[in-house]
Design a protein around this motif. Structure first.
Motif, PDB file in Angstrom:
ATOM      1  N   SER A 156       6.562   0.972   2.661  1.00  0.00           N
ATOM      2  CA  SER A 156       6.889   1.889   3.208  1.00  0.00           C
ATOM      3  C   SER A 156       8.322   1.462   3.879  1.00  0.00           C
ATOM      4  O   SER A 156       9.207   2.300   3.947  1.00  0.00           O
ATOM      5  CB  SER A 156       5.983   2.473   4.297  1.00  0.00           C
TER       6      SER A 156
ATOM      7  N   TRP B  80      12.909   8.675   1.471  1.00  0.00           N
ATOM      8  CA  TRP B  80      12.068   9.257   2.764  1.00  0.00           C
ATOM      9  C   TRP B  80      10.872   9.860   1.846  1.00  0.00           C
ATOM     10  O   TRP B  80       9.915  10.063   2.820  1.00  0.00           O
ATOM     11  CB  TRP B  80      13.099  10.252   3.470  1.00  0.00           C
ATOM     12  N   GLU B  81      10.970  10.421   0.875  1.00  0.00           N
ATOM     13  CA  GLU B  81       9.812  11.067   0.189  1.00  0.00           C
ATOM     14  C   GLU B  81       8.769  10.010  -0.049  1.00  0.00           C
ATOM     15  O   GLU B  81       7.690  10.358   0.201  1.00  0.00           O
ATOM     16  CB  GLU B  81      10.270  11.965  -1.101  1.00  0.00           C
ATOM     17  N   ASP B  82       9.100   9.062  -0.403  1.00  0.00           N
ATOM     18  CA  ASP B  82       8.361   7.884  -0.598  1.00  0.00           C
ATOM     19  C   ASP B  82       7.675   7.259   0.466  1.00  0.00           C
ATOM     20  O   ASP B  82       6.520   7.090   0.594  1.00  0.00           O
ATOM     21  CB  ASP B  82       8.804   6.824  -1.469  1.00  0.00           C
ATOM     22  N   VAL B  83       8.491   7.351   1.607  1.00  0.00           N
ATOM     23  CA  VAL B  83       7.911   6.825   2.921  1.00  0.00           C
ATOM     24  C   VAL B  83       6.923   7.760   3.399  1.00  0.00           C
ATOM     25  O   VAL B  83       5.959   7.396   3.902  1.00  0.00           O
ATOM     26  CB  VAL B  83       9.128   6.717   4.142  1.00  0.00           C
ATOM     27  N   SER B  84       7.263   9.035   3.286  1.00  0.00           N
ATOM     28  CA  SER B  84       6.167  10.253   3.643  1.00  0.00           C
ATOM     29  C   SER B  84       4.750  10.054   2.837  1.00  0.00           C
ATOM     30  O   SER B  84       3.843  10.026   3.430  1.00  0.00           O
ATOM     31  CB  SER B  84       6.908  11.419   3.570  1.00  0.00           C
ATOM     32  N   ARG B  85       5.066   9.507   1.665  1.00  0.00           N
ATOM     33  CA  ARG B  85       4.049   9.365   0.717  1.00  0.00           C
ATOM     34  C   ARG B  85       3.125   8.295   1.193  1.00  0.00           C
ATOM     35  O   ARG B  85       1.808   8.666   1.326  1.00  0.00           O
ATOM     36  CB  ARG B  85       4.343   9.561  -0.743  1.00  0.00           C
TER      37      ARG B  85
ATOM     38  N   ARG C  11       2.738   7.014   4.148  1.00  0.00           N
ATOM     39  CA  ARG C  11       2.354   7.280   5.390  1.00  0.00           C
ATOM     40  C   ARG C  11       1.120   8.121   5.371  1.00  0.00           C
ATOM     41  O   ARG C  11      -0.097   7.793   6.013  1.00  0.00           O
ATOM     42  CB  ARG C  11       3.327   7.993   6.547  1.00  0.00           C
ATOM     43  N   LYS C  12       1.225   9.084   4.242  1.00  0.00           N
ATOM     44  CA  LYS C  12      -0.091   9.844   4.161  1.00  0.00           C
ATOM     45  C   LYS C  12      -1.140   9.061   3.728  1.00  0.00           C
ATOM     46  O   LYS C  12      -2.209   9.466   3.989  1.00  0.00           O
ATOM     47  CB  LYS C  12       0.347  11.029   3.013  1.00  0.00           C
TER      48      LYS C  12
ATOM     49  N   ARG D 282      -2.906   6.976   6.225  1.00  0.00           N
ATOM     50  CA  ARG D 282      -3.494   8.095   7.024  1.00  0.00           C
ATOM     51  C   ARG D 282      -4.983   8.666   6.567  1.00  0.00           C
ATOM     52  O   ARG D 282      -5.998   8.765   7.121  1.00  0.00           O
ATOM     53  CB  ARG D 282      -2.824   9.324   7.540  1.00  0.00           C
TER      54      ARG D 282
END
Length: 234
Positions: free
Chosen positions: A182, A191-196, A198-199, A202
């Motif tokens: 990430s 940033w889309e890959d960062v969000s992916r 992090r999901k 979680r």
């Protein structure tokens, strides 16, 4: 001074001094030893490597050769480690080849891991990946983790994804690998890959090894783990 004739005792003391950060004391004792075997030389080389002094490690190896003492696998592990700390990838390759060709020592996974780390730290990531494909044993998570870490410093997403694929197979629940990938995405502005990522951390069944500290109080060692409130306050 009688103990200077006892090579085994001196070897243990040299190692103790080195691991305690007293490299000058280790060097002084090593120089005063009356008999040095392969363990003596290898211990001193590893001590210099541990303290990031690659030049002295290599000089000690040269002295070892002049003394006609045959090195072993531990000797070369120390040399490769020394090269890794300061990015001497050409010397690392030279010692790796010397080990096999001149001394007929078959490299173990630790030697391959050190060599790959040498190359990765020096930015030779593609060369490091080539070695993972040709080494006779299956690379472990330490090797792929070393590559993934170096990819962040070099901004190499292609190799990072290769390393991550293998880490997902070897340790799919290790959160640290996801966090590192990430961070690589973030450094590259993806940033889309960062969000992916992090999901995934979680929602998945991730495990993160907690940090811990060891302290000695009244000759008793206590371990304190992050988030653990069971220990009394000192």
């Amino acid at each position: 001074k009688g103990f200077l004739k006892q090579t085994g005792v001196c070897n243990a003391l040299v190692e103790m001094y080195s691991k305690c950060g007293l490299i000058s004391e280790a060097m002084d004792l090593f120089n005063r030893m009356m008999g040095k075997d392969v363990i003596s030389w290898s211990t001193m080389i590893s001590g210099y490597a541990h303290h990031g002094n690659a030049d002295r490690a290599m000089e000690t190896f040269d002295e070892m050769q002049r003394a006609k003492v045959k090195p072993n696998g531990i000797t070369f592990l120390g040399l490769l480690s020394a090269c890794s700390h300061v990015g001497l990838w050409r010397q690392g390759l030279m010692y790796f080849d010397m080990m096999r060709q001149d001394y007929q020592i078959e490299p173990k996974i630790e030697h391959y891991g050190c060599l790959i780390d040498v190359l990765a730290r020096a930015g030779k990531l593609e060369r490091a990946v080539e070695i993972t494909k040709t080494m006779p044993m299956k690379p472990d998570s330490k090797i792929w983790g070393s590559l993934l870490s170096s990819c962040r410093a070099r901004g190499n997403l292609d190799v990072a994804l290769v390393a991550m694929d293998h880490l997902l197979e070897l340790e799919p629940e290790d959160m640290g690998n996801y966090v590192l990938l990430s961070n690589i995405y973030a450094d590259l502005g993806k940033w889309e890959d960062v969000s992916r990522m992090r999901k995934l951390t979680r929602n998945g069944n991730m495990k993160k090894t907690p940090g811990c500290s060891l302290i000695e109080v009244n000759n008793f060692v206590q371990e304190f783990v992050a988030g653990d409130h069971s220990k009394p306050f000192w």
